[in-house]
Scaffold this active site. Structure first.
Site, PDB file in Angstrom:
ATOM      1  N   SER A 135      14.821   5.716 -44.446  1.00  0.00           N
ATOM      2  CA  SER A 135      13.466   5.273 -44.123  1.00  0.00           C
ATOM      3  C   SER A 135      12.864   6.285 -43.158  1.00  0.00           C
ATOM      4  O   SER A 135      13.247   6.340 -41.985  1.00  0.00           O
ATOM      5  CB  SER A 135      13.483   3.875 -43.484  1.00  0.00           C
ATOM      6  N   LYS A 183      11.955   2.543 -34.658  1.00  0.00           N
ATOM      7  CA  LYS A 183      11.599   3.791 -35.321  1.00  0.00           C
ATOM      8  C   LYS A 183      10.627   3.545 -36.469  1.00  0.00           C
ATOM      9  O   LYS A 183       9.610   4.237 -36.622  1.00  0.00           O
ATOM     10  CB  LYS A 183      12.879   4.463 -35.825  1.00  0.00           C
ATOM     11  N   LYS A 233       7.661   1.357 -47.986  1.00  0.00           N
ATOM     12  CA  LYS A 233       8.689   0.903 -47.043  1.00  0.00           C
ATOM     13  C   LYS A 233       8.093   0.616 -45.670  1.00  0.00           C
ATOM     14  O   LYS A 233       8.470  -0.351 -44.992  1.00  0.00           O
ATOM     15  CB  LYS A 233       9.803   1.955 -46.918  1.00  0.00           C
TER      16      LYS A 233
END
Length: 294
Positions: free
Chosen positions: A96, A239, A171
């Site tokens: 990701s 993150k 995502k």
């Protein structure tokens, strides 16, 4: 038997690589922490000594690493994937990362005639173990079709969502929804407990109605028991929220609720809870409510 090189054998990558072995793929893995290769070896796979060996021995290379910087290092480094890849080789990044980084890696691959896909996943550790992940794929349609058999081993929902970088954009949206949903479930649990409600019964009936969601299904029991063993760490969701807030700003899109949850996740990380599961947002709701944990 197709040979697959799998780089990154952590919480997600380890069981994904094992599932590929079980499905008949010849898997050679690599991780910077050698101990992580034990499960792959036990399942019948091989463990390489470095990235170059993985790329040279594999027809398809897969990465599942922490963040954009790791993908850049592994894919674009002097001894990395593209430096050792063959023309026509397929490289699928399932990490990701930012959409911008995904596009940059794809462009670098194109120069060398290496086919690149960004294919991040959703479903957490349980989905990786079960082979039931949701996989959102960006890149050329014909490359997606070439990778589909492999992706369908590790995922139950595999969808081509657009050109390079599109997988990472979807995502980011996924992580926005997941973070917001966890926060609302956490708030609901603390609210219910404040009124002495049978929370297990409450969760059961909520899950069966319009409020039903995968967070209630997969995370609520652990939240009620205050078990926060990481399936997906706060550090990683922090993150990811950085990715979505940055991408939203670039697009001129306002995400007020998402931005608020991003700050709550950042606060939890700052308190030293980055290694806990993201369902530990419950701890912060308790603190803000003046209620002791447990």
């Amino acid at each position: 038997m197709t040979s697959v090189g799998f780089i990154g054998l952590g919480i997600m990558g380890g069981p994904m690589a094992v599932n590929l072995v079980k499905a008949g793929y010849d898997v050679i893995g690599y991780d910077v922490s050698p101990a992580r290769g034990a499960a792959l070896t036990q399942a019948g796979g091989q463990v390489a000594t470095g990235i170059a060996e993985v790329v040279q021995k594999a027809e398809i290379v897969v990465t599942m690493v922490r963040d954009s910087a790791d993908v850049e290092a592994v894919a674009l480094g002097e001894e990395g994937i593209l430096a050792n890849a063959r023309p026509g080789q397929l490289y699928v990044d399932m990490s990701s990362i930012s959409p911008k980084t995904a596009r940059e890696v794809a462009e670098a691959g194109k120069v060398l005639s290496v086919r690149v896909l960004d294919a991040p996943v959703s479903g957490g550790e349980a989905g990786a173990v079960e082979g039931s992940l949701s996989i959102m794929v960006g890149g050329d349609a014909e490359d997606f079709e070439a990778a589909r058999p492999l992706l369908e081993v590790v995922g139950a929902t595999v969808v081509h969502v657009g050109p390079h970088g599109a997988g990472q954009t979807v995502k980011a949206a996924n992580q926005l929804i997941v973070a917001g949903t966890i926060e609302l479930v956490a708030e609901a649990i603390v609210f219910l407990e404040a009124y002495g409600v049978d929370t297990e019964a409450a969760v059961r009936v909520l899950a069966g109605g319009l409020a039903g969601n995968r967070i209630l299904d997969r995370k609520a029991a652990g939240m009620l028991a205050r078990r926060f063993e990481p399936g997906f760490r706060i550090d990683l969701h922090h993150k990811d929220m950085g990715i979505v807030t940055s991408a939203a700003r670039e697009a001129g899109v306002v995400i007020p609720l998402g931005s608020a949850v991003a700050q709550l996740i950042a606060a939890l990380k700052a308190q030293g809870d980055g290694g806990l599961d993201h369902s530990a947002l419950l701890k912060l709701v308790e603190q803000l409510s003046g209620r002791s944990a447990g």
